[in-house]
Motif scaffolding. Structure first.
Motif, PDB file in Angstrom:
ATOM      1  N   ALA A   2       0.437  -1.362  -0.232  1.00  0.00           N
ATOM      2  CA  ALA A   2      -0.312  -0.186   0.033  1.00  0.00           C
ATOM      3  C   ALA A   2       0.708   1.023  -0.075  1.00  0.00           C
ATOM      4  O   ALA A   2       0.794   1.900  -0.683  1.00  0.00           O
ATOM      5  N   ALA A   3       1.934   1.327   0.564  1.00  0.00           N
ATOM      6  CA  ALA A   3       2.534   2.605   0.997  1.00  0.00           C
ATOM      7  C   ALA A   3       3.857   2.780  -0.521  1.00  0.00           C
ATOM      8  O   ALA A   3       3.674   4.224  -1.169  1.00  0.00           O
ATOM      9  N   VAL A   4       4.041   1.193  -1.249  1.00  0.00           N
ATOM     10  CA  VAL A   4       4.495   1.590  -2.359  1.00  0.00           C
ATOM     11  C   VAL A   4       3.205   2.266  -3.673  1.00  0.00           C
ATOM     12  O   VAL A   4       3.776   3.279  -4.659  1.00  0.00           O
ATOM     13  N   ALA A   5       2.748   1.789  -2.936  1.00  0.00           N
ATOM     14  CA  ALA A   5       1.297   1.967  -4.476  1.00  0.00           C
ATOM     15  C   ALA A   5       1.077   3.992  -4.508  1.00  0.00           C
ATOM     16  O   ALA A   5       1.255   4.291  -5.491  1.00  0.00           O
ATOM     17  N   GLU A   6       0.955   4.336  -3.481  1.00  0.00           N
ATOM     18  CA  GLU A   6       1.089   5.762  -2.800  1.00  0.00           C
ATOM     19  C   GLU A   6       2.107   6.343  -3.358  1.00  0.00           C
ATOM     20  O   GLU A   6       2.304   7.286  -3.507  1.00  0.00           O
ATOM     21  N   LEU A   7       3.587   5.840  -3.444  1.00  0.00           N
ATOM     22  CA  LEU A   7       4.831   6.847  -3.597  1.00  0.00           C
ATOM     23  C   LEU A   7       5.101   7.099  -4.781  1.00  0.00           C
ATOM     24  O   LEU A   7       5.446   7.698  -5.529  1.00  0.00           O
ATOM     25  N   GLU A   8       3.835   5.414  -5.354  1.00  0.00           N
ATOM     26  CA  GLU A   8       4.480   5.699  -7.256  1.00  0.00           C
ATOM     27  C   GLU A   8       3.430   6.308  -7.753  1.00  0.00           C
ATOM     28  O   GLU A   8       3.525   7.584  -8.360  1.00  0.00           O
ATOM     29  N   ARG A   9       1.582   6.526  -6.782  1.00  0.00           N
ATOM     30  CA  ARG A   9       0.948   7.752  -7.188  1.00  0.00           C
ATOM     31  C   ARG A   9       1.075   9.253  -7.746  1.00  0.00           C
ATOM     32  O   ARG A   9       1.184   9.993  -8.106  1.00  0.00           O
ATOM     33  N   LEU A  10       3.002   9.454  -6.225  1.00  0.00           N
ATOM     34  CA  LEU A  10       3.211  10.994  -6.012  1.00  0.00           C
ATOM     35  C   LEU A  10       4.772  10.979  -7.421  1.00  0.00           C
ATOM     36  O   LEU A  10       4.751  11.840  -6.786  1.00  0.00           O
ATOM     37  N   GLY A  11       4.629   9.825  -7.941  1.00  0.00           N
ATOM     38  CA  GLY A  11       5.699   9.791  -8.632  1.00  0.00           C
ATOM     39  C   GLY A  11       6.889   9.432  -8.672  1.00  0.00           C
ATOM     40  O   GLY A  11       8.043  10.259  -9.225  1.00  0.00           O
ATOM     41  N   ALA A  12       7.569   8.666  -7.465  1.00  0.00           N
ATOM     42  CA  ALA A  12       8.521   7.980  -7.030  1.00  0.00           C
ATOM     43  C   ALA A  12       8.489   6.560  -7.736  1.00  0.00           C
ATOM     44  O   ALA A  12       7.573   6.146  -7.755  1.00  0.00           O
ATOM     45  N   GLU A  13       9.842   6.504  -7.856  1.00  0.00           N
ATOM     46  CA  GLU A  13      10.051   4.977  -8.076  1.00  0.00           C
ATOM     47  C   GLU A  13      10.006   4.419  -6.416  1.00  0.00           C
ATOM     48  O   GLU A  13      11.414   4.762  -5.866  1.00  0.00           O
ATOM     49  N   ALA A  14       9.631   3.314  -6.013  1.00  0.00           N
ATOM     50  CA  ALA A  14       9.267   2.771  -5.034  1.00  0.00           C
ATOM     51  C   ALA A  14       9.477   1.344  -5.291  1.00  0.00           C
ATOM     52  O   ALA A  14       9.162   0.902  -5.391  1.00  0.00           O
ATOM     53  N   LEU A  15      10.272   0.646  -3.512  1.00  0.00           N
ATOM     54  CA  LEU A  15      10.401  -0.898  -3.760  1.00  0.00           C
ATOM     55  C   LEU A  15      10.100  -0.887  -2.237  1.00  0.00           C
ATOM     56  O   LEU A  15      10.520  -0.367  -1.130  1.00  0.00           O
ATOM     57  N   PHE A  16       9.442  -1.830  -1.736  1.00  0.00           N
ATOM     58  CA  PHE A  16       8.977  -2.543  -0.278  1.00  0.00           C
ATOM     59  C   PHE A  16      10.110  -3.871  -0.185  1.00  0.00           C
ATOM     60  O   PHE A  16      10.196  -4.612  -1.532  1.00  0.00           O
ATOM     61  N   ILE A  17      10.693  -3.984   0.552  1.00  0.00           N
ATOM     62  CA  ILE A  17      11.699  -4.971   1.318  1.00  0.00           C
ATOM     63  C   ILE A  17      11.525  -5.234   2.149  1.00  0.00           C
ATOM     64  O   ILE A  17      11.429  -4.872   3.948  1.00  0.00           O
ATOM     65  N   GLY A  18      10.702  -6.810   2.157  1.00  0.00           N
ATOM     66  CA  GLY A  18      10.127  -7.520   3.504  1.00  0.00           C
ATOM     67  C   GLY A  18      11.481  -7.793   4.990  1.00  0.00           C
ATOM     68  O   GLY A  18      12.680  -9.127   4.222  1.00  0.00           O
ATOM     69  N   ALA A  19      11.792  -7.061   5.872  1.00  0.00           N
ATOM     70  CA  ALA A  19      12.895  -7.365   6.156  1.00  0.00           C
ATOM     71  C   ALA A  19      12.844  -7.417   7.627  1.00  0.00           C
ATOM     72  O   ALA A  19      12.037  -6.080   8.695  1.00  0.00           O
ATOM     73  N   ASP A  20      12.750  -8.327   8.783  1.00  0.00           N
ATOM     74  CA  ASP A  20      13.273  -7.705  10.467  1.00  0.00           C
ATOM     75  C   ASP A  20      14.318  -7.564  10.540  1.00  0.00           C
ATOM     76  O   ASP A  20      15.889  -8.139  10.330  1.00  0.00           O
ATOM     77  N   VAL A  21      14.870  -6.162  10.742  1.00  0.00           N
ATOM     78  CA  VAL A  21      16.115  -5.076  10.487  1.00  0.00           C
ATOM     79  C   VAL A  21      16.804  -5.960  12.140  1.00  0.00           C
ATOM     80  O   VAL A  21      17.888  -5.829  12.139  1.00  0.00           O
ATOM     81  N   SER A  22      16.414  -7.045  13.074  1.00  0.00           N
ATOM     82  CA  SER A  22      17.303  -6.889  13.645  1.00  0.00           C
ATOM     83  C   SER A  22      18.156  -7.674  13.629  1.00  0.00           C
ATOM     84  O   SER A  22      18.942  -8.176  14.410  1.00  0.00           O
ATOM     85  N   GLU A  23      17.927  -8.241  12.302  1.00  0.00           N
ATOM     86  CA  GLU A  23      18.739  -9.521  12.124  1.00  0.00           C
ATOM     87  C   GLU A  23      20.038  -9.229  10.960  1.00  0.00           C
ATOM     88  O   GLU A  23      19.551  -8.169   9.821  1.00  0.00           O
ATOM     89  N   PRO A  24      21.447  -8.622  11.439  1.00  0.00           N
ATOM     90  CA  PRO A  24      22.624  -8.743  10.144  1.00  0.00           C
ATOM     91  C   PRO A  24      22.400  -9.010   9.151  1.00  0.00           C
ATOM     92  O   PRO A  24      21.980  -8.328   7.867  1.00  0.00           O
ATOM     93  N   ALA A  25      21.528  -9.672   8.972  1.00  0.00           N
ATOM     94  CA  ALA A  25      21.527 -10.337   6.964  1.00  0.00           C
ATOM     95  C   ALA A  25      20.661 -10.137   6.821  1.00  0.00           C
ATOM     96  O   ALA A  25      20.616  -9.146   5.064  1.00  0.00           O
TER      97      ALA A  25
END
Length: 264
Positions: free
Chosen positions: A50-73
């Protein structure tokens, strides 16, 4: 004078916690200021889409990366995926965090590790990945870490959370000092009590808050409101942008209550 509506036109950014709350407010503000390349990092694929769709509607190229940042990998993967899509990342906003409750005597090792892994280890390794890319490209860049006024001390039920934000404050200054000659800047904001989806969930989960908790809380604040994400976002995007010049190593309080003032 530089146009504030174009001050981030050269920014290629990663924003953690970017699908909601502070992170999404920052992402939208970046787009409003000309940013066309945004990677959002978060846990919810549904919110991310949903966030990517909104940002693209506003004119940006957006990418969502699913990740738990607590893991260094996952941090390394997020930087790699964003770099592959957009080229060298020159902006990073570490907004993802947990404010799970715990006092000194009640905090378990598991809760302590969870908070430090999410609030300190994640930003550490995301910064590591972004800075390595900037050094390799010999390019300038800017990082903003989202801390909390709790980094000054915090309440008794926020002991491990406050400690993690204090650690991130020191990390911010260390990174700023270490890479200033490479024109890589690192700053932080310390917001006070905020009106976010995450705060609503915390109030209900940990404090049995009524449905009108926000109304009650705001009525008791000096300026009649809690901090709003869009208000904080404008400061963060300024700090990310080249308009903030040589600013680095700064820890900026963003609150209506002043640290150190008691009983007024």
């Amino acid at each position: 004078m530089s146009d504030p509506n174009a001050r981030n036109e050269g920014t290629r950014a990663i924003v953690t916690g970017g699908a909601q709350g502070i992170g999404f407010a920052v992402a939208k503000q970046l787009v409003a200021e000309g940013c066309k390349a945004l990677a959002l990092v978060g846990r919810s694929g549904e919110k991310g889409a949903a966030a990517v769709a909104e940002l693209e509607r506003l004119g940006a190229e957006a990418l969502f990366i699913g990740a738990d940042v607590s893991e260094p990998a996952n941090c390394a993967r997020a930087v790699a995926e964003a770099t592959e899509r957009f080229g060298t990342i020159n902006g990073l906003v570490n907004a993802a965090a947990s404010s799970a409750r715990g006092s000194l005597t009640e905090t378990t090792p598991e809760l302590f590790d969870f908070l430090f892994n999410t609030n300190v280890r994640g930003p550490f390794f995301l910064m590591q990945g972004v800075v390595k890319g900037l050094l390799q490209a010999r390019a300038p860049g800017s990082i903003v870490n989202v801390l909390s006024m709790s980094a000054h001390a915090g309440q008794s039920f926020l002991t491990p959370y406050s400690s993690s934000k204090g650690a991130l404050a020191v990390l911010t200054k260390n990174v700023a000092a270490s890479y200033r000659k490479n024109r890589i800047r690192c700053n932080a904001v310390l917001p006070g009590w905020m009106d976010t989806e995450g705060e609503d969930a915390v109030q209900r989960k940990f404090h049995d808050a009524p449905d009108n908790w926000l109304e009650l809380a705001e009525a008791d604040q000096p300026m009649g409101q809690l901090v709003k994400p869009h208000q904080l976002a404008a400061l963060i995007t300024y700090m990310i942008s080249p308009q903030s010049g040589v600013m680095t190593g700064a820890l900026v309080d963003y609150d209506q209550n002043v640290a150190g003032v008691v009983g007024e």
